[in-house]
Design an enzyme around this catalytic site. Structure first.
Site, mmCIF file in Angstrom:
data_model
loop_
_atom_site.group_PDB
_atom_site.id
_atom_site.type_symbol
_atom_site.label_atom_id
_atom_site.label_comp_id
_atom_site.label_asym_id
_atom_site.label_seq_id
_atom_site.Cartn_x
_atom_site.Cartn_y
_atom_site.Cartn_z
ATOM 1 N N THR A 303 34.189 7.671 3.966
ATOM 2 C CA THR A 303 34.095 8.906 3.246
ATOM 3 C C THR A 303 33.179 9.855 3.460
ATOM 4 O O THR A 303 33.194 11.099 3.590
ATOM 5 C CB THR A 303 33.892 8.352 1.560
ATOM 6 O OG1 THR A 303 34.590 7.628 0.977
ATOM 7 C CG2 THR A 303 33.816 9.667 0.580
ATOM 8 N N GLN A 333 40.284 8.795 -0.406
ATOM 9 C CA GLN A 333 39.210 9.466 -0.087
ATOM 10 C C GLN A 333 39.344 10.513 1.050
ATOM 11 O O GLN A 333 39.411 10.048 2.203
ATOM 12 C CB GLN A 333 37.715 8.848 -0.092
ATOM 13 C CG GLN A 333 37.309 8.251 -1.380
ATOM 14 C CD GLN A 333 37.828 6.598 -1.323
ATOM 15 O OE1 GLN A 333 39.098 6.418 -0.837
ATOM 16 N NE2 GLN A 333 37.139 5.886 -2.118
ATOM 17 N N GLN A 355 41.665 13.731 -3.416
ATOM 18 C CA GLN A 355 40.602 12.873 -4.048
ATOM 19 C C GLN A 355 39.267 13.005 -3.073
ATOM 20 O O GLN A 355 39.329 13.158 -1.940
ATOM 21 C CB GLN A 355 40.918 11.218 -3.577
ATOM 22 C CG GLN A 355 39.976 10.330 -4.332
ATOM 23 C CD GLN A 355 40.354 8.962 -4.090
ATOM 24 O OE1 GLN A 355 41.629 8.721 -4.142
ATOM 25 N NE2 GLN A 355 39.277 8.049 -4.508
ATOM 26 N N ASP A 356 38.364 13.267 -3.827
ATOM 27 C CA ASP A 356 36.830 13.445 -3.283
ATOM 28 C C ASP A 356 36.867 14.804 -2.410
ATOM 29 O O ASP A 356 36.098 14.820 -1.509
ATOM 30 C CB ASP A 356 36.375 12.355 -2.356
ATOM 31 C CG ASP A 356 36.031 10.922 -3.105
ATOM 32 O OD1 ASP A 356 36.422 10.903 -4.272
ATOM 33 O OD2 ASP A 356 35.671 10.171 -2.548
ATOM 34 N N ASP A 377 38.231 12.159 -9.039
ATOM 35 C CA ASP A 377 36.759 12.252 -8.481
ATOM 36 C C ASP A 377 36.317 13.403 -7.621
ATOM 37 O O ASP A 377 35.359 13.413 -6.817
ATOM 38 C CB ASP A 377 36.151 11.048 -8.053
ATOM 39 C CG ASP A 377 36.364 9.974 -8.722
ATOM 40 O OD1 ASP A 377 36.586 9.934 -10.082
ATOM 41 O OD2 ASP A 377 36.563 8.642 -8.275
ATOM 42 N N ARG A 445 33.814 10.407 -14.693
ATOM 43 C CA ARG A 445 33.738 8.949 -15.139
ATOM 44 C C ARG A 445 32.405 8.537 -14.163
ATOM 45 O O ARG A 445 31.999 9.116 -13.288
ATOM 46 C CB ARG A 445 34.778 7.914 -14.499
ATOM 47 C CG ARG A 445 35.306 8.329 -13.039
ATOM 48 C CD ARG A 445 36.733 7.388 -12.645
ATOM 49 N NE ARG A 445 36.925 7.525 -11.277
ATOM 50 C CZ ARG A 445 37.551 6.484 -10.518
ATOM 51 N NH1 ARG A 445 37.646 5.278 -11.200
ATOM 52 N NH2 ARG A 445 37.884 6.753 -9.263
ATOM 53 N N TRP A 447 30.349 6.964 -11.703
ATOM 54 C CA TRP A 447 30.486 6.303 -10.361
ATOM 55 C C TRP A 447 29.249 5.213 -10.281
ATOM 56 O O TRP A 447 29.248 4.015 -9.631
ATOM 57 C CB TRP A 447 30.272 7.447 -9.292
ATOM 58 C CG TRP A 447 30.491 6.886 -7.928
ATOM 59 C CD1 TRP A 447 30.903 5.622 -7.335
ATOM 60 C CD2 TRP A 447 29.788 7.390 -6.579
ATOM 61 N NE1 TRP A 447 30.840 5.354 -5.991
ATOM 62 C CE2 TRP A 447 30.204 6.597 -5.650
ATOM 63 C CE3 TRP A 447 29.210 8.582 -6.510
ATOM 64 C CZ2 TRP A 447 30.016 6.924 -4.240
ATOM 65 C CZ3 TRP A 447 28.953 8.987 -4.906
ATOM 66 C CH2 TRP A 447 29.255 8.151 -3.925
#
Length: 539
Positions: A303, A333, A355-356, A377, A445, A447
Site C-alpha cells: 500500500t 489498495q 480504495q485508499d 477508506d 471506520r 483502522w
C-alpha cells in the site's frame, strides 16, 4: 485509553523487575525507585519503562526530559538493529517475492525517517530556546511509531517468515516510543520542551508561519509565478517528467523551491524523499495538470509503495494539480497520494482513486478547497490533518463493497493525530449518485485501536447511512476510538440513529470542537501562513 497505575503497586513492581537487571542496576537508591515510578505512572508499558530508566545513572537527579531522551535513545538502537536485520534479509534474497522485497525497501526508508525523527525529538527536548517544542516532539514521536506499523503492514499480503523475523524488535520500538510520548505529556509549561499557545492568525487570513513570498505563490496565477524549473510534456521546460525535476531539486532547501508543472498528463511514479525539503508543485488546475499511475496491491505493490506520488520531504506545498490512481475498485489498495511531510499543505488540488485514494500517513498536514474521490477508506492514515472547505465524493464501488470516507489509524492514545473535517461537503460522485440506494456509505471506520475522526460544520448529503459509522471487525476499537460530529447540516447529518459505541459522541461544546481546529489541532497558525494557503484558524 491510558492505563493508570497505583504508585505503590508500581514501586513493588519496580523492585521485582530490577531483580533481573544487570549488576550495574542493582544498587539503586530509594529515591531512584520513586523517580522512575513517578515518571512511568500512566504509561501503557510500565514494566518496560521502569527497566529502561533503571539503566540511567543518577536517575533521581535527572530531569523528565533526560528520562525521555534516555528512552528514545534505546528506541534508536532498536531501529538501527532492525535496519541492519532487514538489510541482511534483503541481501540474502532467499525465497523473497516482489512484494517482500518491496516491503523490505519500505522498511528501510521508514527506519531512516524514524531515526531522523527520534534524533530531532531528542534535540527538541534538550533545547531551552523554544517555548513550543513539545508540540514538535509529539508530532515526531507519533510519526516514528506509525513508521513501525507501516513497515509491518507491507507484509500483510505475503507469505513467508520475514515479518516474524522482524516484528518483535519493531513492537519493542513502538512500546519505547509510546512510553516517550506518555512522559512528554507530563512536561510542564515553562520547562525546556514545553508548549504554550503563542500562535496567531494574520489579518489577511493566512497563518503567521507562512512567509509573504509563499502567500504570493499560492495566490498568484500560474503565469505570475516565478518557478525555479518548469516541467512540460512538449519539451518547452527544463524537464519532461516530474520525477526528473524532483531529482534535480536541491536537498535541504530553506526557501520554497518551485516546480511549475504545465498542463498535461504525466504517467509516472513520483517520490519526494525526506531530504528534499520545501518543494512546491504548481500546476495549471484540477484536471489540467494530472500526475497519474495505476500501482496497486493486487499487482504486488505494498500500500505504501502503490502511491502515484509519495511525499516525505517536510514543508511540501502543492496547488492546482490532480493526483490520480486509475487501478480501479477491483484492485483494492491503490494510493493516488501518500504524504509523510510535516507542515505540508495542499490548495485547490484533487485526489482521484478508489480504495485508499489519499494516504495521510503521518505528521501535520492541511488541505484547503480540494476534491477527494474514492470508495473504501479513501482518506486514511495517521497524520494530524485538517480538511477545510473541501469536497469529498464517494464513488461507485464494487457490488459487494460499502463506501467509507475515512479510516484513521491512531495506534496510541498519546499520539497527537487524527482526521478533522471542517466546513466540507460529503456527497456522492456522479457515478454513485445514479445508484446511491444500492450501496451503503459511512463516515468512517476504525483502522487502529485509537482511531480519531471528527466531522464538524460540514454538509453531509443523504448518501450517508443513518448509523454514520461502520465497525472494522466486531467490537474492535469501539471503546477506545474517538469519533465526533459537531454542528453538521444536510440530509445525512442527523444523529438520532447514529451508532451507540462508547467512543462515539455528538459534540455539543464549542470548546471540545475547537480542539480539532487548525489553530489547536495542527498549530496551523504557526506555519500555514508560510504556505500561502488560506485557512480559518478556529470554528
Amino acid at each position: 485509553m491510558v492505563r493508570t497505575t497505583n504508585l505503590l503497586f508500581l514501586v513493588l513492581m519496580a523492585a521485582s523487575v530490577w531483580l533481573f537487571l544487570p549488576a550495574r542496576s542493582l544498587h539503586l537508591e530509594e529515591e531512584d525507585v520513586k523517580a522512575a515510578s513517578s515518571a512511568c505512572d500512566g504509561t501503557l508499558y510500565p514494566d518496560l519503562c521502569l527497566s529502561t530508566l533503571s539503566t540511567l545513572p543518577g536517575l533521581s537527579k535527572r530531569s523528565l526530559q533526560d528520562m525521555i531522551c534516555h528512552i528514545i535513545e534505546h528506541a534508536e538502537k532498536d531501529v538501527e538493529d532492525s535496519s541492519s536485520n532487514c538489510a541482511s534479509i534483503f541481501k540474502a534474497k532467499s525465497g523473497l517475492d516482489f512484494r517482500q522485497k518491496t516491503a523490505l525497501q519500505d522498511c528501510q526508508e521508514l527506519f531512516s525517517d524514524t531515526l531522523s525523527q527520534l534524533t530531532l525529538s531528542v534535540a527538541d527536548l534538550r533545547s531551552a530556546l523554544s517555548s513550543n517544542r513539545s508540540e514538535e516532539t509529539m508530532a515526531l514521536l507519533s510519526a516514528a511509531m506509525t513508521n513501525q506499523y507501516t513497515c509491518l503492514e507491507g507484509f500483510d499480503y505475503s507469505s513467508g517468515s520475514v515479518r516474524n523475523a522482524i516484528q518483535n524488535k519493531l513492537y519493542n520500538v513502538t512500546k519505547l516510543v509510546s512510553n516517550s510520548l506518555s512522559l512528554t505529556t507530563k512536561v510542564k509549561p515553562g520547562q525546556p520542551g514545553a508548549t504554550t499557545s503563542v500562535y496567531t492568525q494574520d489579518k489577511d487570513g493566512f497563518p503567521s508561519w507562512l512567509s509573504a513570498g509563499d502567500r504570493k505563490l499560492l495566490q498568484a496565477s500560474a503565469g505570475g509565478i516565478k518557478a525555479n524549473v518548469v516541467v512540460a510534456k512538449d519539451g518547452s521546460g527544463q524537464f519532461t517528467t516530474v520525477s526528473a525535476a524532483v531529482a534535480a531539486a536541491p536537498s535541504g532547501s530553506k526557501g520554497k523551491y518551485v516546480i511549475y508543472i504545465k498542463a498535461g498528463t504525466y504517467q509516472e511514479a513520483v517520490n519526494v524523499p525526506r531530504g528534499k525539503t520545501n518543494l512546491m508543485f504548481v500546476g495549471d488546475g484540477i484536471g489540467q495538470t494530472v500526475i497519474t499511475g495505476s500501482r496497486n496491491v493486487q499487482d504486488g505493490w505494498t500500500t505504501f509503495r502503490s502511491a502515484t506520488v509519495g511525499v516525505a520531504g517536510n514543508g511540501f506545498v502543492a496547488r492546482d494539480i490532480t493526483f490520480q490512481n486509475t487501478a480501479g475498485p477491483s484492485k483494492h489498495q491503490a494510493v493516488a497520494l501518500r504524504v509523510g511531510s510535516d507542515l505540508s499543505a495542499f490548495y485547490r488540488c484533487s485526489f482521484v482513486g478508489y480504495q485508499d485514494t489519499l494516504y495521510v500517513h503521518s505528521l501535520r498536514q492541511f488541505y484547503r478547497e480540494c476534491e477527494i474521490y474514492g470508495t473504501v477508506d479513501f482518506i486514511f492514515g495517521n497524520a494530524a490533518v485538517v480538511f477545510q472547505g473541501c469536497s469529498i465524493y464517494a464513488r461507485r464501488p464494487n457490488p459487494s463493497q460499502s463506501n467509507t470516507f475515512t479510516a484513521q489509524g491512531r495506534q496510541d492514545p498519546n499520539q497527537n493525530t487524527g482526521i478533522s473535517i471542517q466546513n466540507c461537503k460529503l456527497a456522492a460522485a456522479s457515478d454513485l449518485a445514479q445508484v446511491q440506494s444500492n450501496f451503503k456509505t459511512y463516515l468512517g471506520r476504525p483502522w487502529q485501536a485509537y482511531s480519531r475522526t471528527v466531522v464538524m460544520q460540514s454538509e453531509i448529503d443523504g448518501l450517508v447511512d443513518p448509523a454514520g459509522w461502520l465497525p472494522w471487525s466486531g467490537s474492535f476499537a469501539l471503546s477506545t476510538l474517538f469519533y465526533g460530529e459537531y454542528l453538521n447540516r444536510g440530509a445525512g447529518a442527523g444523529t438520532a440513529k447514529r451508532v451507540t459505541w462508547p467512543g462515539y459522541r455528538v459534540i455539543t461544546s464549542a470548546s471540545v470542537a475547537s480542539q480539532f481546529t487548525v489553530q489547536n489541532f495542527i498549530v496551523g497558525s504557526a506555519w500555514l501562513g508560510a504556505t500561502g494557503v488560506p485557512f480559518s484558524a478556529g470554528l
